[in-house]
Write a protein that holds these residues in place. Structure first.
Motif, PDB file in Angstrom:
ATOM      1  N   TRP A  19       0.830  -1.207   0.000  1.00 35.16           N
ATOM      2  CA  TRP A  19       0.000   0.000   0.000  1.00 35.16           C
ATOM      3  C   TRP A  19       0.862   1.253   0.000  1.00 35.16           C
ATOM      4  CZ3 TRP A  19      -4.618   1.884  -0.944  1.00 35.16           C
ATOM      5  CH2 TRP A  19      -4.968   3.130  -0.411  1.00 35.16           C
ATOM      6  N   GLU A  20       1.922   1.252   0.789  1.00 36.87           N
ATOM      7  CA  GLU A  20       2.820   2.410   0.834  1.00 36.87           C
ATOM      8  C   GLU A  20       3.543   2.597  -0.498  1.00 36.87           C
ATOM      9  OE1 GLU A  20       5.243   1.526   4.178  1.00 36.87           O
ATOM     10  OE2 GLU A  20       3.844   2.426   5.621  1.00 36.87           O
ATOM     11  N   CYS A  21       3.909   1.477  -1.153  1.00 35.15           N
ATOM     12  CA  CYS A  21       4.560   1.576  -2.466  1.00 35.15           C
ATOM     13  C   CYS A  21       3.607   2.175  -3.497  1.00 35.15           C
ATOM     14  CB  CYS A  21       5.027   0.194  -2.924  1.00 35.15           C
ATOM     15  SG  CYS A  21       6.414  -0.460  -1.990  1.00 35.15           S
ATOM     16  N   SER A  80       1.075   4.176  -2.852  1.00 34.99           N
ATOM     17  CA  SER A  80       0.906   5.595  -2.505  1.00 34.99           C
ATOM     18  C   SER A  80       2.097   6.408  -2.976  1.00 34.99           C
ATOM     19  CB  SER A  80       0.727   5.742  -0.989  1.00 34.99           C
ATOM     20  OG  SER A  80      -0.412   5.034  -0.541  1.00 34.99           O
ATOM     21  N   ASP A  81       3.295   5.844  -2.812  1.00 32.69           N
ATOM     22  CA  ASP A  81       4.498   6.548  -3.248  1.00 32.69           C
ATOM     23  C   ASP A  81       4.510   6.710  -4.768  1.00 32.69           C
ATOM     24  OD1 ASP A  81       7.298   7.559  -2.633  1.00 32.69           O
ATOM     25  OD2 ASP A  81       7.756   5.937  -4.037  1.00 32.69           O
ATOM     26  N   ASN A 110       8.846  11.001   0.943  1.00 34.84           N
ATOM     27  CA  ASN A 110       9.467   9.790   1.477  1.00 34.84           C
ATOM     28  C   ASN A 110       9.962  10.007   2.895  1.00 34.84           C
ATOM     29  OD1 ASN A 110       9.015   8.341  -0.827  1.00 34.84           O
ATOM     30  ND2 ASN A 110      11.023   8.738  -1.711  1.00 34.84           N
ATOM     31  N   ASP A 164       7.121   9.675   5.196  1.00 35.58           N
ATOM     32  CA  ASP A 164       6.776   8.272   5.384  1.00 35.58           C
ATOM     33  C   ASP A 164       7.715   7.607   6.368  1.00 35.58           C
ATOM     34  OD1 ASP A 164       4.639   8.356   3.761  1.00 35.58           O
ATOM     35  OD2 ASP A 164       5.615   7.470   2.009  1.00 35.58           O
ATOM     36  N   LYS A 214       6.790   5.848   9.809  1.00 33.90           N
ATOM     37  CA  LYS A 214       7.128   4.465  10.116  1.00 33.90           C
ATOM     38  C   LYS A 214       7.848   4.367  11.459  1.00 33.90           C
ATOM     39  CE  LYS A 214       7.573   2.677   5.393  1.00 33.90           C
ATOM     40  NZ  LYS A 214       8.515   2.111   4.406  1.00 33.90           N
ATOM     41  N   THR A 218      11.580   2.143  -3.971  1.00 30.38           N
ATOM     42  CA  THR A 218      10.157   1.790  -3.870  1.00 30.38           C
ATOM     43  C   THR A 218       9.895   0.403  -4.442  1.00 30.38           C
ATOM     44  OG1 THR A 218       9.548   4.131  -4.054  1.00 30.38           O
ATOM     45  CG2 THR A 218       7.828   2.505  -4.486  1.00 30.38           C
TER      46      THR A 218
END
Length: 253
Positions: free
Chosen positions: A117-119, A121-122, A140, A143, A147, A221
């Motif tokens: 999901w984070e990938c 979004s990035d 980034n 993020d 994290k 990513t």
């Protein structure tokens, strides 16, 4: 009388030296067991890799060490439970094995899904920022800071991973050692080995991915997405094996 006293002192010194050697050997054994057990677990590496890619070396190392400390905490809690319950503990082993494996598998699925999901979004931010990599780098950084707020979650995850029956194979040797001091030395160095091994592993991941991110943030990513996919695959394998499904590798063996 003097000869007997000298003989007694000689025997005492010899016993003391042998006891010291036993403690040293136990300490080295604990260190080796902690390192090998931590780095030999595919589920251990699969869980932490997606969470440490893209961080700085120091942050990745600290998070890995925190996870390792949580892992040791879970193992020590399981060992304490075994000592307290004694014979009754054997009845709990099948339950721990089944539900412990299920918990680890679900945790890996959650980590993998979160990483993917984070990938995504990035990638969306990257496509919607025509100004260039500066905005992507700032996103980034946000993020990474977000994290880092999950450090307590990492510690709890480590505890969950430590509450597995295979932890008994590294706890039982401590109970079989000839002295309490040797057992304490084994346990302390086992904890240190676990923390050091995972901290070292995540430091390498952090240093490598951070160097890549400085020149090609898109590749970082992609690597994070790949690591998240591996976590999902490992999690599925653990769940299927826990439910009694024969995997191809298992059937071939």
């Amino acid at each position: 009388m003097r000869g007997q006293r000298i003989g007694f002192l000689s025997i005492t010194a010899t016993a003391s030296t042998e006891g010291s050697r036993t403690v040293v050997r136990s300490a080295w054994a604990g260190l080796a067991a902690g390192c090998l057990h931590t780095l030999a677990g595919a589920d251990h590496l699969a869980a932490l890799t997606p969470l440490t890619i893209g961080r700085s070396t120091a942050k990745a190392s600290l998070l890995g060490a925190l996870w390792g400390f949580g892992h040791s905490t879970g193992q020590l809690l399981l060992g304490l439970l075994m000592v307290v319950l004694k014979d009754r503990f054997e009845r709990l082993v099948p339950t721990l094995s089944k539900w412990g494996g299920t918990t680890v598998g679900l945790t890996l699925l959650a980590i993998g899904a979160l990483g993917i999901w984070e990938c995504i979004s990035d990638a969306r931010r990257r496509g919607s920022t025509p100004e260039g990599d500066l905005h992507v780098a700032e996103a980034n950084l946000g993020d990474i800071q977000q994290k880092d707020d999950r450090s307590f979650l990492l510690y709890v995850t480590g505890i969950v991973y430590g509450l597995q029956p295979d932890a008994l194979f590294v706890i039982i040797p401590a109970l079989a050692l000839p002295s309490k001091l040797a057992a304490v030395a084994y346990i302390l160095l086992f904890v240190f080995g676990t923390v050091a091994a995972m901290g070292g592993y995540t430091a390498v991941i952090g240093a490598t991915s951070d160097a890549i991110r400085r020149t090609n943030s898109g590749l970082t990513t992609s690597l994070s997405g790949l690591a998240s996919g591996v976590a999902i695959v490992v999690g599925c394998c653990i769940l299927l094996s826990g439910w009694g499904v024969a995997l191809p590798l298992t059937a071939a063996a």
